[in-house]
Design a protein around this motif. Structure first.
Motif, PDB file in Angstrom:
ATOM      1  N   SER A 139      -2.524   9.824  -3.393  1.00 39.23           N
ATOM      2  CA  SER A 139      -2.918   9.790  -1.847  1.00 39.23           C
ATOM      3  C   SER A 139      -3.302  11.342  -1.666  1.00 39.23           C
ATOM      4  N   GLU A 140      -2.024  12.133  -2.380  1.00 40.94           N
ATOM      5  CA  GLU A 140      -2.204  13.642  -2.464  1.00 40.94           C
ATOM      6  C   GLU A 140      -3.471  13.996  -2.684  1.00 40.94           C
ATOM      7  N   VAL A 141      -4.115  13.542  -3.857  1.00 41.20           N
ATOM      8  CA  VAL A 141      -5.557  13.840  -4.460  1.00 41.20           C
ATOM      9  C   VAL A 141      -6.519  13.445  -3.300  1.00 41.20           C
ATOM     10  N   CYS A 142      -6.528  12.218  -2.928  1.00 39.86           N
ATOM     11  CA  CYS A 142      -7.710  11.563  -2.366  1.00 39.86           C
ATOM     12  C   CYS A 142      -7.881  11.425  -0.764  1.00 39.86           C
ATOM     13  N   ASN A 143      -6.746  11.728  -0.245  1.00 36.85           N
ATOM     14  CA  ASN A 143      -6.606  11.207   1.144  1.00 36.85           C
ATOM     15  C   ASN A 143      -7.383  12.134   1.985  1.00 36.85           C
ATOM     16  N   GLN A 144      -7.730  13.460   1.466  1.00 33.01           N
ATOM     17  CA  GLN A 144      -8.279  14.362   2.511  1.00 33.01           C
ATOM     18  C   GLN A 144     -10.006  14.300   2.117  1.00 33.01           C
ATOM     19  N   VAL A 145     -10.503  13.564   1.178  1.00 35.31           N
ATOM     20  CA  VAL A 145     -11.613  13.889   0.762  1.00 35.31           C
ATOM     21  C   VAL A 145     -12.441  12.651   1.578  1.00 35.31           C
ATOM     22  N   ASP A 146     -13.487  13.080   2.045  1.00 30.96           N
ATOM     23  CA  ASP A 146     -14.509  12.201   3.058  1.00 30.96           C
ATOM     24  C   ASP A 146     -15.224  11.410   1.851  1.00 30.96           C
ATOM     25  N   HIS A 193      -7.496   2.431  -4.053  1.00 30.33           N
ATOM     26  CA  HIS A 193      -6.349   1.431  -4.319  1.00 30.33           C
ATOM     27  C   HIS A 193      -5.474   1.460  -5.467  1.00 30.33           C
ATOM     28  N   VAL A 194      -4.298   0.957  -5.475  1.00 31.13           N
ATOM     29  CA  VAL A 194      -3.450   1.080  -6.659  1.00 31.13           C
ATOM     30  C   VAL A 194      -2.943  -0.241  -6.468  1.00 31.13           C
ATOM     31  N   GLU A 195      -2.943  -1.032  -7.747  1.00 26.66           N
ATOM     32  CA  GLU A 195      -2.258  -2.418  -7.931  1.00 26.66           C
ATOM     33  C   GLU A 195      -1.863  -2.609  -9.263  1.00 26.66           C
ATOM     34  N   GLU A 196      -0.607  -3.405  -9.305  1.00 29.41           N
ATOM     35  CA  GLU A 196      -0.103  -3.729 -10.556  1.00 29.41           C
ATOM     36  C   GLU A 196      -1.053  -4.774 -11.416  1.00 29.41           C
TER      37      GLU A 196
END
Ligand SMILES: [Zn+2]
Length: 388
Positions: free
Chosen positions: A276-283, A288-291
């Motif tokens: 999220s720190e890398v991606c959340n500000q990117v329009d 998603h992250v899954e096991e």
């Protein structure tokens, strides 16, 4: 009157088990070895049954009934990996006191030792004096996701203690790491490769995530130390994304291998936070992250049995009696024991052979260790299940 199982009896059983192919390329997987073990136990006067899990594939559950006291389970997986580069893998041979064959050390040798230890008890008058149940459970599919042990627990099979006979060179294993395979999926926006500013390149953001996994997360994990297991780890195992050079990559995924310590929880949240720190500000970028199913269908939880547990202390007494080192160790690999322990069973890993020889062309176990593991399992059962 006691007729102890002999070294030749445990060796013969181990050879019979090796000769029965039970890997993922064998037509009926573990069906032959399961049927063989059921009839072997019945021949030894021990009640035994198949517990069907998937099609013809079934766990084996053998039981010597005791009183209402604490109960003990011997556990071994009946499957092996395929022959691979091992020659004559299913023609067991003994050379210079060493048994060779696929599964000799992982872990048909241990299964032979457990079965013969129970047969020895069954032939003695001690069988009628057991204060709790003694079980053998042979599980399927440990090498391919551990569906067998999951089915065993779901069927309500429980004991107070369990000994998993994976190869520890007869040391007492009380800890191993858990495993969590995680997929990070990124979805951006495709564009013409000559106008990258028009797109959102999922591969580029994946590269940033990998850098943060390798730098930030790895450093954080290196500080989480376990006295027997070392530190927690992360490794990037696979990345795939994009379609061709002249298209801005619309999608990308990263597969990572997180090896966890018994104290760790929320490993997915930790990775989500990093992404999220890398991606959340990117329009225009979603993620998603899954096991992954490899570790989520049967949760690959870590094992962390206390060195003060009754089973560990009893195993220590047994090992000391046989002049074996008793101080507990951690093992490098995951086992069905993690699942047994997470369902409330006090669990140790203890078996003949060296894990370094498992899965490769040198799958072998010393016949002396086979005889010794039979003695250890028998002694452990007596100490735990017979009133002194
Ligand atoms: Zn194994």
């Amino acid at each position: 009157m006691t007729h102890p199982s002999t070294e030749s009896e445990v060796l013969r059983l181990a050879q019979d088990l090796i000769a029965l192919e039970s890997h993922c390329d064998a037509g009926d997987r573990e069906a032959n070895i399961g049927r063989f073990l059921v009839s072997w136990f019945e021949g030894a006067g021990i009640e035994s049954a198949l517990q069907y899990v998937a099609g013809c594939r079934a766990n084996v559950v053998a039981r010597m009934p005791g009183g209402d006291g604490p109960s003990l389970m011997f556990n071994g997986h009946m499957d092996t990996v395929p022959a691979g580069d091992m020659r004559d893998a299913f023609t067991p041979t003994v050379r210079d006191g060493v048994l060779w064959g696929r599964g000799a050390c992982d872990m048909k040798g241990a299964i032979a030792g457990m079965a013969c230890a129970m047969a020895t008890l069954a032939r003695s008058d001690e069988a009628s004096r057991l204060t709790g149940d003694l079980l053998f459970t042979g599980t399927i599919g440990e090498e391919t996701g551990s569906i067998g042990v999951k089915a065993l627990i779901e069927a309500g099979i429980r004991t107070d203690y369990a000994v998993v006979g994976e190869p520890t060179s007869m040391r007492i294993g009380i800890a191993h790491k858990g495993a969590c395979f995680i997929r990070i999926c990124l979805s951006g926006r495709a564009a013409h490769g000559s106008c990258p500013e028009q797109g959102v390149n999922a591969v580029s953001y994946a590269a940033q995530i990998i850098r943060n996994l390798e730098n930030e997360l790895r450093l954080t994990l290196a500080l989480r130390m376990h006295p027997l297991l070392g530190c927690s780890t992360v490794s990037v195992g696979r990345i795939a994304g994009g379609t061709q050079p002249n298209i801005v990559a619309q999608s990308c995924f990263i597969d990572i291998d997180r090896r966890t310590l018994p104290s760790e929880a929320d490993v997915l949240d930790e990775v989500r936070h990093l992404v999220s720190e890398v991606c959340n500000q990117v329009d225009g970028l979603s993620w998603h992250v899954e096991e992954m199913p490899e570790t989520s269908l049967v949760p690959h939880v870590a094992l962390g049995t206390s060195a003060d547990a009754i089973l560990v202390k009893t195993a220590l007494q047994t090992c000391e009696r046989l002049d074996l080192p008793g101080d507990p160790i951690g093992v490098t690999y995951w086992t069905d024991g993690g699942h047994l322990a997470s369902s409330g069973i006090e669990t140790i890993i203890l078996g003949p052979g060296d894990i370094a020889n498992a899965h490769g062309p040198a799958d072998r176990v010393a016949t002396r260790e086979l005889a010794m593991c039979m003695q250890i399992y028998g002694d452990l059962a007596r100490r735990l299940l017979l009133a002194s």
